[in-house]
Design a protein around this motif. Structure first.
Motif, PDB file in Angstrom:
ATOM      1  N   GLU A   1       0.833  -1.210   0.000  1.00 16.57           N
ATOM      2  CA  GLU A   1       0.000   0.000   0.000  1.00 16.57           C
ATOM      3  C   GLU A   1       0.865   1.256   0.000  1.00 16.57           C
ATOM      4  O   GLU A   1       0.753   2.109  -0.874  1.00 16.57           O
ATOM      5  CB  GLU A   1      -0.896   0.024   1.253  1.00 16.57           C
ATOM      6  N   ALA A   2       1.749   1.334   1.015  1.00 14.22           N
ATOM      7  CA  ALA A   2       2.541   2.551   1.196  1.00 14.22           C
ATOM      8  C   ALA A   2       3.782   2.587   0.309  1.00 14.22           C
ATOM      9  O   ALA A   2       4.257   3.669  -0.035  1.00 14.22           O
ATOM     10  CB  ALA A   2       2.951   2.681   2.672  1.00 14.22           C
ATOM     11  N   LYS A   3       4.318   1.411  -0.028  1.00  9.33           N
ATOM     12  CA  LYS A   3       5.568   1.358  -0.800  1.00  9.33           C
ATOM     13  C   LYS A   3       5.419   0.377  -1.967  1.00  9.33           C
ATOM     14  O   LYS A   3       6.057  -0.682  -1.999  1.00  9.33           O
ATOM     15  CB  LYS A   3       6.720   0.921   0.119  1.00  9.33           C
ATOM     16  N   PRO A   4       4.563   0.727  -2.941  1.00  7.94           N
ATOM     17  CA  PRO A   4       4.290  -0.228  -4.029  1.00  7.94           C
ATOM     18  C   PRO A   4       5.524  -0.545  -4.882  1.00  7.94           C
ATOM     19  O   PRO A   4       5.686  -1.686  -5.324  1.00  7.94           O
ATOM     20  CB  PRO A   4       3.205   0.466  -4.863  1.00  7.94           C
ATOM     21  N   GLY A   5       6.404   0.430  -5.094  1.00 11.03           N
ATOM     22  CA  GLY A   5       7.574   0.204  -5.956  1.00 11.03           C
ATOM     23  C   GLY A   5       8.535  -0.795  -5.325  1.00 11.03           C
ATOM     24  O   GLY A   5       8.923  -1.797  -5.945  1.00 11.03           O
ATOM     25  N   VAL A   6       8.914  -0.536  -4.064  1.00  8.91           N
ATOM     26  CA  VAL A   6       9.849  -1.425  -3.368  1.00  8.91           C
ATOM     27  C   VAL A   6       9.224  -2.811  -3.205  1.00  8.91           C
ATOM     28  O   VAL A   6       9.892  -3.848  -3.396  1.00  8.91           O
ATOM     29  CB  VAL A   6      10.204  -0.842  -1.976  1.00  8.91           C
ATOM     30  N   SER A   7       7.933  -2.847  -2.870  1.00 10.99           N
ATOM     31  CA  SER A   7       7.265  -4.137  -2.650  1.00 10.99           C
ATOM     32  C   SER A   7       7.233  -4.958  -3.936  1.00 10.99           C
ATOM     33  O   SER A   7       7.423  -6.175  -3.911  1.00 10.99           O
ATOM     34  CB  SER A   7       5.845  -3.911  -2.127  1.00 10.99           C
ATOM     35  N   ASN A   8       7.013  -4.274  -5.059  1.00 12.20           N
ATOM     36  CA  ASN A   8       7.021  -4.965  -6.355  1.00 12.20           C
ATOM     37  C   ASN A   8       8.396  -5.580  -6.624  1.00 12.20           C
ATOM     38  O   ASN A   8       8.504  -6.736  -7.040  1.00 12.20           O
ATOM     39  CB  ASN A   8       6.647  -3.953  -7.448  1.00 12.20           C
ATOM     40  N   LEU A   9       9.461  -4.814  -6.341  1.00  9.99           N
ATOM     41  CA  LEU A   9      10.816  -5.338  -6.561  1.00  9.99           C
ATOM     42  C   LEU A   9      11.082  -6.528  -5.642  1.00  9.99           C
ATOM     43  O   LEU A   9      11.701  -7.517  -6.049  1.00  9.99           O
ATOM     44  CB  LEU A   9      11.863  -4.234  -6.323  1.00  9.99           C
ATOM     45  N   LEU A  10      10.589  -6.451  -4.397  1.00  9.47           N
ATOM     46  CA  LEU A  10      10.776  -7.574  -3.468  1.00  9.47           C
ATOM     47  C   LEU A  10      10.005  -8.812  -3.952  1.00  9.47           C
ATOM     48  O   LEU A  10      10.508  -9.935  -3.871  1.00  9.47           O
ATOM     49  CB  LEU A  10      10.333  -7.183  -2.051  1.00  9.47           C
ATOM     50  N   ASP A  11       8.802  -8.603  -4.468  1.00 15.46           N
ATOM     51  CA  ASP A  11       8.021  -9.726  -5.018  1.00 15.46           C
ATOM     52  C   ASP A  11       8.788 -10.402  -6.161  1.00 15.46           C
ATOM     53  O   ASP A  11       8.879 -11.626  -6.225  1.00 15.46           O
ATOM     54  CB  ASP A  11       6.669  -9.231  -5.566  1.00 15.46           C
ATOM     55  N   VAL A  12       9.321  -9.585  -7.067  1.00 15.55           N
ATOM     56  CA  VAL A  12      10.031 -10.138  -8.225  1.00 15.55           C
ATOM     57  C   VAL A  12      11.296 -10.868  -7.758  1.00 15.55           C
ATOM     58  O   VAL A  12      11.574 -12.002  -8.186  1.00 15.55           O
ATOM     59  CB  VAL A  12      10.396  -9.015  -9.229  1.00 15.55           C
ATOM     60  N   TYR A  13      12.032 -10.236  -6.862  1.00 11.48           N
ATOM     61  CA  TYR A  13      13.270 -10.834  -6.338  1.00 11.48           C
ATOM     62  C   TYR A  13      12.955 -12.179  -5.686  1.00 11.48           C
ATOM     63  O   TYR A  13      13.618 -13.206  -5.929  1.00 11.48           O
ATOM     64  CB  TYR A  13      13.908  -9.876  -5.321  1.00 11.48           C
ATOM     65  N   SER A  14      11.917 -12.187  -4.853  1.00 10.35           N
ATOM     66  CA  SER A  14      11.550 -13.399  -4.131  1.00 10.35           C
ATOM     67  C   SER A  14      11.150 -14.512  -5.111  1.00 10.35           C
ATOM     68  O   SER A  14      11.589 -15.660  -4.984  1.00 10.35           O
ATOM     69  CB  SER A  14      10.396 -13.077  -3.170  1.00 10.35           C
ATOM     70  N   ALA A  15      10.340 -14.166  -6.096  1.00 15.29           N
ATOM     71  CA  ALA A  15       9.879 -15.182  -7.059  1.00 15.29           C
ATOM     72  C   ALA A  15      11.050 -15.749  -7.854  1.00 15.29           C
ATOM     73  O   ALA A  15      11.130 -16.953  -8.092  1.00 15.29           O
ATOM     74  CB  ALA A  15       8.845 -14.568  -7.999  1.00 15.29           C
ATOM     75  N   LEU A  16      11.995 -14.892  -8.251  1.00 17.89           N
ATOM     76  CA  LEU A  16      13.101 -15.373  -9.084  1.00 17.89           C
ATOM     77  C   LEU A  16      14.155 -16.133  -8.279  1.00 17.89           C
ATOM     78  O   LEU A  16      14.806 -17.036  -8.802  1.00 17.89           O
ATOM     79  CB  LEU A  16      13.786 -14.201  -9.806  1.00 17.89           C
ATOM     80  N   SER A  17      14.332 -15.762  -6.993  1.00 18.57           N
ATOM     81  CA  SER A  17      15.414 -16.362  -6.215  1.00 18.57           C
ATOM     82  C   SER A  17      14.944 -17.494  -5.310  1.00 18.57           C
ATOM     83  O   SER A  17      15.742 -18.292  -4.844  1.00 18.57           O
ATOM     84  CB  SER A  17      16.076 -15.285  -5.336  1.00 18.57           C
ATOM     85  N   GLY A  18      13.634 -17.523  -5.021  1.00 18.17           N
ATOM     86  CA  GLY A  18      13.125 -18.535  -4.083  1.00 18.17           C
ATOM     87  C   GLY A  18      13.287 -18.115  -2.621  1.00 18.17           C
ATOM     88  O   GLY A  18      12.857 -18.826  -1.726  1.00 18.17           O
ATOM     89  N   GLU A  19      13.918 -16.969  -2.367  1.00 19.87           N
ATOM     90  CA  GLU A  19      14.039 -16.485  -0.986  1.00 19.87           C
ATOM     91  C   GLU A  19      12.748 -15.768  -0.593  1.00 19.87           C
ATOM     92  O   GLU A  19      12.159 -15.063  -1.403  1.00 19.87           O
ATOM     93  CB  GLU A  19      15.211 -15.499  -0.872  1.00 19.87           C
ATOM     94  N   SER A  20      12.334 -15.962   0.685  1.00 16.55           N
ATOM     95  CA  SER A  20      11.080 -15.329   1.104  1.00 16.55           C
ATOM     96  C   SER A  20      11.275 -13.811   1.206  1.00 16.55           C
ATOM     97  O   SER A  20      12.404 -13.326   1.377  1.00 16.55           O
ATOM     98  CB  SER A  20      10.633 -15.872   2.457  1.00 16.55           C
ATOM     99  N   VAL A  21      10.167 -13.075   1.120  1.00 17.76           N
ATOM    100  CA  VAL A  21      10.231 -11.619   1.242  1.00 17.76           C
ATOM    101  C   VAL A  21      10.776 -11.240   2.624  1.00 17.76           C
ATOM    102  O   VAL A  21      11.604 -10.319   2.749  1.00 17.76           O
ATOM    103  CB  VAL A  21       8.845 -10.999   0.971  1.00 17.76           C
TER     104      VAL A  21
END
Ligand code: TYM
Length: 340
Positions: A244-264
């Protein structure tokens, strides 16, 4: 009919349009990645939906090339034609045939309420909006119902179409007797809607306003790495997951997590006290490491179009075994006189 199953495994069906030079990261994380995983546990049927693609004008040569490229990318991403059924929608005529029957069960108002139609037709204008675009979700329902599908792995933007599919299946079953399995959407929360890198409030999409916000899988990896490094974040400096408050950073964390398998949560710990630049630079590297072998594999499949076409022909033959059975039952129930 609905309970007639060729295997014990639940069935998944999904489709992707061959409309751009390349899939984008939203297509991959929202859908294709799940397709690859589900072929291990499900009876998986996947289609390159060229009939859907022509709801918007396409150049014929480009469409043919994009269809092969889509199939090659699906194989490059890890679909194995021995473990799933992969085919081109127009190779299985039962899709169009069932779509007509479903068109005749769909209310005009019901179709007019589809938000994707409203968005796309607003962009195309009245002249550019075809009747095909209007009935796009009905063809999608036919795709799904033809295979007695249990689950449909898609991104969040497809939820309303799956709801329509369920309504149509229930209506048909109610009117003509139990014929179709009721499908459910299979949508992963974390990857349901990958945001545009320049405007994370909107989904990554081929009609994005800024080309810098969209990551094409077949682009040179250094082009995409640059897009990650210049992704929009916010004026704060803390790397914290808060869509909600940080959509840009959260989106990057989602992508990073999905590609690396590491949890957010693990990534938040890892980047605690670091600046956004560190997250973006590392994400660019994680993406590059993933995309390089994907691109190489895809280009190898494209290098042998005869073999690719043969794989797709085998897929269509497998798909038709199921599709013809469903369509036959539908035609019989609707009351069509069988041909002699
Ligand atoms: P298409 O080709 O437009 O999109 C393919 C898949 O990508 C997902 N997607 C996303 N997921 C997360 N974040 C994003 N930014 C993002 N952008 C796209 C879509 O949700 C989709 O799963 N209508 C379908 C094609 C189709 C289909 C079907 C799907 C035709 N028949 C039957 C399932 C079952 C579509 O959107 O394709």
């Amino acid at each position: 009919m609905a309970s007639e199953r060729p295997t014990q495994r639940p069935r998944v069906f999904s489709g992707i349009q061959p409309t751009a030079g390349s899939f984008h990261l939203g297509n991959y994380l929202g859908a294709v990645r799940q397709w690859v995983a589900l072929q291990e546990t499900h009876d998986a049927v996947y289609s390159v939906v060229d009939l859907h693609a022509i709801t918007i004008a396409q150049d014929p040569k480009e469409l043919r090339d994009a269809t092969r490229l889509a199939a090659a990318q699906l194989l490059g991403a890890g679909l194995d034609p021995e473990r799933c059924t992969l085919f081109v929608q127009s190779h299985v005529p039962e899709h169009s045939q069932l779509a007509w029957v479903m068109n005749c069960l769909t209310g005009f108002g019901e179709a007019a309420r589809m938000t994707q139609f409203k968005d796309k037709s607003a962009k195309q204008g009245a002249e550019g909006t075809t009747v095909g675009l209007f009935t796009y979700p009905v063809l999608q329902a036919a795709d799904i119902l033809l295979y007695q599908t249990d689950q449909v792995p898609v991104g969040e933007d497809q939820r309303q179409h799956i709801e329509l599919t369920r309504d149509l299946a229930q209506r048909f079953n109610g009117r003509y007797g139990d014929t179709f399995t009721l499908p459910a959407a299979y949508i992963l929360k974390e990857a349901a809607r990958i945001g545009d890198l320049q405007d994370p409030a909107i989904k990554m999409s081929k009609s994005a306003s800024s080309p810098k916000g969209i990551v094409w899988l077949m682009d040179e990896p250094r082009v995409s790495a640059k897009k990650f490094r210049s992704a929009v974040t916010d004026t704060d400096t803390v790397i914290r997951y808060d869509p909600e408050a940080k959509p840009g950073v959260s989106n990057l964390l989602d992508v990073y997590s999905a590609l690396s398998g590491e949890s957010v949560a693990r990534l938040e710990e890892k980047f605690a006290g670091q600046l956004y630049g560190a997250l973006k630079t590392e994400l660019a590297e994680v993406f590059t490491d993933w995309v390089q072998p994907f691109r190489t594999r895809t280009l190898e499949y494209l290098d042998d179009p005869a073999e690719l076409d043969a794989t797709l022909a085998r897929g269509a033959a497998k798909a038709r075994e199921v599709a013809t059975r469903t369509l036959e039952a539908v035609y019989e129930r609707v009351g069509f006189l069988p041909p002699r």
